[in-house]
Design an enzyme around this catalytic site. Structure first.
Site, PDB file in Angstrom:
ATOM      1  N   HIS A  98       0.840  -1.207   0.000  1.00  0.00           N
ATOM      2  CA  HIS A  98       0.000   0.000   0.000  1.00  0.00           C
ATOM      3  C   HIS A  98       0.872   1.253   0.000  1.00  0.00           C
ATOM      4  CE1 HIS A  98      -3.336   2.689   1.138  1.00  0.00           C
ATOM      5  NE2 HIS A  98      -2.431   3.270   1.913  1.00  0.00           N
ATOM      6  N   GLU A  99       1.890   1.274   0.849  1.00  0.00           N
ATOM      7  CA  GLU A  99       2.771   2.439   0.900  1.00  0.00           C
ATOM      8  C   GLU A  99       3.546   2.606  -0.404  1.00  0.00           C
ATOM      9  OE1 GLU A  99       2.344   4.570   3.106  1.00  0.00           O
ATOM     10  OE2 GLU A  99       1.076   3.298   4.361  1.00  0.00           O
ATOM     11  N   HIS A 102       1.639   4.601  -2.811  1.00  0.00           N
ATOM     12  CA  HIS A 102       1.797   6.053  -2.691  1.00  0.00           C
ATOM     13  C   HIS A 102       3.061   6.522  -3.406  1.00  0.00           C
ATOM     14  CE1 HIS A 102      -1.617   6.621  -0.179  1.00  0.00           C
ATOM     15  NE2 HIS A 102      -1.129   5.957   0.855  1.00  0.00           N
TER      16      HIS A 102
END
Length: 227
Positions: A98-99, A102
């Site tokens: 998920h990071e 980003h």
């Protein structure tokens, strides 16, 4: 002003936030005990994802705490928490992916992420002044000057929360797609990753709802005092 039914709006927002926070902790704790069949760590997964996206200028660092994972676009650093960094669990790999989502957004100049970055200094400024101006305006009867300014400044915090939603949802969607396509998690494990990321998404929904309810409360108080 200090004792009225509109406090229930704040209470509802707080309950939603507590419920979402408890949910993500419970879900993460559950799948933190489930090791991925491939045996890779979250850090290894993050490196694979970043390099697969052609990103080589983002460092991966360890950060203290639990679920303190984040991507720092200003310094190009992806920070993974103590409970994620060396873990080979389904939950840890999902969070790391998920990071990475980003970082990929930043690399591609994803518009909602750019808008969120632009809003940060405005939101910080508004958070310091919005409530003092609103309260002083109510106390002094300045319903057409300080009160609207306070509400206007607070509205940027609400806007920020709602712009955050597509940023977070998109990062999770990217994470799920990449993990599935790359084979870092199996077909049976992917739904578990989705559950972890979905639980995390609820915290952002709850935060947006809480801020919207607070804005509604300010509008109701201002209208009541003006009437």
């Amino acid at each position: 002003m200090f004792y009225d039914w509109t406090y229930f709006l704040v209470i509802i927002g707080a309950v939603l936030s507590l419920w979402a926070s408890a949910g993500v902790k419970k879900t993460y704790s559950k799948y933190a005990k489930v090791l991925a069949m491939r045996g890779i760590t979250a850090t290894e997964a993050a490196e694979h994802i970043l390099h697969g996206a052609g990103i080589y200028d983002v460092k991966i660092e360890r950060v203290a705490g639990n679920l303190t994972d984040h991507y720092d676009s200003s310094s190009k650093v992806l920070r993974l928490s103590d409970t994620v960094y060396d873990s080979s669990s389904i939950a840890a790999i999902g969070v790391a992916a998920h990071e990475c989502g980003h970082a990929i957004q930043d690399n591609e100049e994803y518009v909602p992420l750019r808008l969120r970055h632009i809003l940060v200094p405005i939101v910080n400024f508004g958070n310091r002044l919005s409530m003092p101006l609103f309260i002083i305006g109510l106390l002094l009867g300045l319903y057409d000057t300080l009160v609207p300014i306070g509400i206007f400044l607070f509205s940027f915090a609400v806007l920020f929360q709602f712009i955050t939603l597509p940023v977070e949802f998109n990062a999770s969607a990217r994470a799920v797609a990449i993990l599935g396509d790359s084979g870092m998690v199996t077909g049976d494990e992917l739904p578990k990753v989705k559950k972890v990321l979905r639980a995390a998404a609820y915290t952002y929904l709850a935060a947006a709802a809480a801020s919207a309810l607070q804005l509604l409360r300010l509008l109701l108080l201002a209208r009541r005092r003006r009437d």
